[in-house]
Design an enzyme around this catalytic site. Structure first.
Site, PDB file in Angstrom:
ATOM      1  CG  HIS A  25      -2.163  -0.851   0.961  1.00 63.83           C
ATOM      2  ND1 HIS A  25      -2.150  -2.205   1.199  1.00 63.83           N
ATOM      3  CD2 HIS A  25      -3.391  -0.553   0.492  1.00 63.83           C
ATOM      4  CE1 HIS A  25      -3.340  -2.695   0.889  1.00 63.83           C
ATOM      5  NE2 HIS A  25      -4.113  -1.721   0.450  1.00 63.83           N
ATOM      6  N   GLY A  26       1.962   1.236   0.645  1.00 64.98           N
ATOM      7  CA  GLY A  26       2.762   2.459   0.643  1.00 64.98           C
ATOM      8  C   GLY A  26       4.089   2.277   1.352  1.00 64.98           C
TER       9      GLY A  26
END
Lengths: 477, 328
Positions: A322-323
């Site tokens: 996701h990040g």
């Protein structure tokens, strides 16, 4: 080009009209060109990155099919390295470098490795994972290598799901580019309705909730108690409506042209456990991790400690997907821990639901839904907070109830609650009353009801929608 | 062959059905939009209090000699009662909270002067705010409800995006995000006091805050000139000139200034435009009567009630002293 922009409305009308106007043999080429234009409307030069991986994966697929034995594995590894390598450079390089700097800082050393001044290509994690699923499936023998370079490029670049999924599998999507789709009234209308519902979720609910959420989360040390709880609940629905709204516009716009994309959300906040939540939330990613990582690690056909490790590891990677930030890693880890605790609890306290009376069972279900929602909300704090430090401040301040409540002028809370009540009402009906599984908010054959409902949905967008609010949250991944 | 013909026949039938129903759907949308939009328009202009009413009143029923326009600093800094008492002229504060730019006073002046020409208009502007700012454009939509009755609003609205003309085809869109205000200010108008728009702020900066470094910290290099905002300023000056209104542009006090040079390139350009057109620009941003006097401020940009009282007196005295408003 954002789905919630006028530019997209024109783009969609032109592309769809051309699609049905053109003879079947030219359609894929038109879709490929349209998808290139769609992607290049963000940062044009980044199409070269996409082209690079497409070329590698295309040839990897062909050679995977052609060769046997060790050579096959080599081609698979080359393809995976190319894809993961691009992800590593664009998404994780500065994050890793940042952590090296912090570590060297503790030792009072300077980090000699330079930072890269780059913008993350939009939707990189999505199309990289979609491309990887192709080579893995060809390697596993579940999918024949695609010989037509253009069709393969279209599989990666198909505009409805290019930047934020659903992350498709080649078995589901590739063959559809060869099929002839005629203009079917019912299918087209269903697709358009789904797009409208997705747009409503995005700009009436998600973007409206984001105003309050942003105001609170950008000053976490200034807010306490109910303010933080409300902002976190609002964020839970914001991210849900933002992402599922995107998915519905994607699925709807593909459906209009006759393409079936996989379902990405199934009313996740009605889940009665965290494990059920992950079967309902971002299904295309959950199943990707399950198919290609969890099972490769041995899944649950291993010793119990190893099984728990596999689960934890998959969620850790999911967080990282996701990040490039510790907040996402903690978010992933927390979800992994939830699942492990649930497994341990289930092993220790085996209860038979069958023996319970219906009313008790319903009561348990409601409690389980609420507990699951609370646990998920707690994990969202890490997902949304600007830093891990902010997240811990928020959780600490959440339990201080003797401080004033921040209303932000009540207007946003009013709009937020109206939107939420409508969403919950619709999803409650979908979950418990609709006889046919549908993503649409209305399940009626009455033409008048349909006209009025969807007309009012559009009027609500015009009246309450937040225009020019910006991109979808998941575009950044 | 028969199968292909069947497909084509089916498709044609489907196209026809789709087109027909789409037309009906668009008619339903158009009717609902018109109906809901008209009801909202009626209720919007029926408001008797609240921020929207401040604009409505300033452009419709206002008959004051002196009108104060601008953003929250205008609304909180100028007490019309003090100004009226000292100058002997009627005055109204039509400033509006919300960080709206130069376009709002320009629109207000343009519309209000259709029926009534005030003698003096004070516009509160921090010249740096005439630099490029995305928010400036986003907030122009405050003018949406007025565009049907006052088409000149479109001149500003068209700056927001390329699709504004299409959006304006909808009547309901003009009341986007306003339902809550319309309900509240129609139903509970008696609960919201309205004192000629001037809203004094009661709280003061405390000593701890004043010791802490809370100066207006700005990186002036980030302020880029905005041709649109410059043109709007020129338009405001032009309207005042042709209507024979004395225009005074004021930059009211700020608590603390960390930079020696107050103005960015964009700010200096705005001041140059005022000078070229012989517009009075009164700059109080470095006024020592206010600088670092924490008890006169509610925050670094806004005077509190005491500060507003002092500032209103200073402005009134200056209006008289410079012969702009002679005390009768």
């Amino acid at each position: 080009m954002l789905f919630n922009s006028f530019q997209f409305v024109f783009f969609f009308v032109i592309v769809t009209s051309l699609y049905f106007a053109l003879p079947h043999k030219y359609r894929w080429f038109m879709l490929l060109m349209a998808s290139c234009y769609f992607y290049m409307s963000f940062i044009p030069i980044y199409i070269l990155i996409l082209l690079f991986t497409i070329i590698i994966d295309y040839y990897a697929g062909i050679y995977l099919e052609k060769f046997q034995g060790k050579k096959r594995k080599t081609f698979l590894i080359i393809s995976l390295i190319a894809n993961v390598g691009i992800l590593a450079v664009f998404k994780y390089y500065n994050f890793i470098n940042d952590n090296i700097s912090s570590f060297l800082g503790i030792l009072e050393h300077k980090n000699p490795i330079p930072y890269l001044s780059i913008i993350l290509p939009i939707g990189l994690s999505f199309h990289t994972f979609q491309a990887m699923s192709y080579t893995i499936e060809v390697y596993r023998g579940n999918q024949k290598a695609e010989k037509n370079f253009g069709i393969y490029a279209l599989y990666v670049m198909f505009y409805p799901q290019l930047v934020a999924g659903p992350i498709e599998r080649p078995q589901n999507l590739l063959h559809q580019f060869y099929e002839y789709h005629e203009f079917d009234y019912e299918r087209v209308v269903q697709g358009l309705k789904l797009m409208l519902w997705g747009l409503f979720k995005k700009i009436v609910i998600a973007d409206r909730l984001s105003i309050y959420v942003n105001a609170v989360y950008s000053n976490p040390d200034q807010h306490f108690g109910f303010t933080l709880i409300l902002a976190t609940i609002f964020f839970a629905f914001q991210i849900y409506c933002d992402f599922s709204g995107y998915s519905e516009i994607a699925i709807g716009s593909a459906q209009v042209m006759g393409f079936k994309l996989m379902t990405n959300f199934k009313r996740p906040y009605f889940a009665k456990s965290v494990s059920e939540f992950w079967k309902r939330w971002h299904i295309s990613l959950s199943t990707w991790f399950s198919d290609y990582l969890y099972i490769s690690l041995g899944g649950n056909r291993v010793s119990i400690p190893r099984w728990y490790f596999n689960l934890f590891f998959v969620f850790l990677v999911s967080g990282l997907w996701h990040g490039a930030n510790w907040t996402f890693i903690i978010w992933g880890a927390l979800n992994g821990l939830y699942l492990i605790f649930a497994l341990i609890k289930n092993r220790l306290l085996r209860t038979s639901e069958k023996s319970r009376p219906k009313i008790i069972k319903s009561g348990f279900n409601i409690v389980n839904i609420l507990i699951t929602f609370a646990l998920i909300c707690l994990s969202w704090v890490f997902f949304r907070a600007n830093s891990a430090h902010d997240a811990f401040v928020i959780i600490r301040n959440m339990f201080k109830f003797n401080m004033p409540f921040y209303s932000g002028g009540w207007k946003q809370i009013f709009y937020g609650f109206v939107g939420l009540f409508f969403l919950i009402y619709v999803e409650f009906k979908q979950e418990f009353y609709f006889e046919i599984e549908t993503r649409l908010p209305l399940n009626s054959f009455s033409i008048v009801r349909n006209y009025l409902f969807y007309a009012m949905l559009l009027i609500s967008i015009i009246l309450v929608g937040v225009f020019d609010a910006g991109q979808f949250i998941y575009f950044q991944f | 062959m028969m199968l292909v013909s069947l497909f084509i026949f089916n498709s044609k039938m489907h196209y026809k059905k789709f087109t027909l129903r789409l037309v009906v759907f668009l008619l339903v949308i158009y009717s609902l939009d018109l109906m809901i939009g008209s009801v909202l328009e009626f209720l919007f202009f029926k408001q008797k209090t609240g921020p929207n009413y401040q604009i409505i009143e300033s452009i419709t029923t206002n008959k004051a000699d002196l009108v104060i326009l601008g953003n929250s600093r205008a609304q909180h800094h100028y007490n019309p009662r003090i100004i009226s008492k000292k100058t002997g002229f009627s005055s109204v504060n039509a400033g509006l909270n919300g960080g709206y730019g130069i376009y709002l006073p320009t629109f207000q002046v343009e519309v209000m002067t259709i029926n009534h020409n005030p003698k003096v208009i004070i516009v509160e502007i921090e010249p740096n705010t005439l630099s490029y700012n995305k928010l400036n454009y986003y907030l122009i939509k405050v003018l949406l409800p007025y565009v049907d009755r006052y088409p000149n609003a479109y001149e500003f609205l068209k700056l927001t995006d390329n699709y504004q003309k299409i959006k304006l085809l909808s009547k309901a869109y003009k009341y986007n995000s306003l339902i809550f205000d319309i309900i509240i200010y129609n139903l509970f108008s008696n609960k919201f006091a309205y004192v000629k728009s001037f809203i004094p702020i009661q709280k003061s900066l405390n000593k701890i805050d004043s010791v802490a470094n809370i100066g207006v910290n700005r990186n002036l290099n980030t302020f880029i000139s905005d041709l649109n905002m410059e043109l709007i300023l020129k338009k405001l000056i032009y309207i005042a000139k042709i209507k024979n209104i004395k225009l005074v542009i004021v930059n009211s006090p700020i608590y603390n200034n960390e930079v020696n040079d107050n103005y960015s390139f964009a700010g200096k350009k705005a001041i140059q435009i005022m000078n070229d057109n012989k517009i009075s620009f009164w700059d109080y941003s470095n006024d020592t009567s206010f600088l670092n006097k924490y008890y006169l401020f509610s925050d670094k940009l806004h005077l509190n009630d005491k500060g507003a009282e002092l500032f209103s007196n200073i402005i009134a005295d200056r209006l008289v002293a410079e012969g702009i408003m002679k005390n009768s």
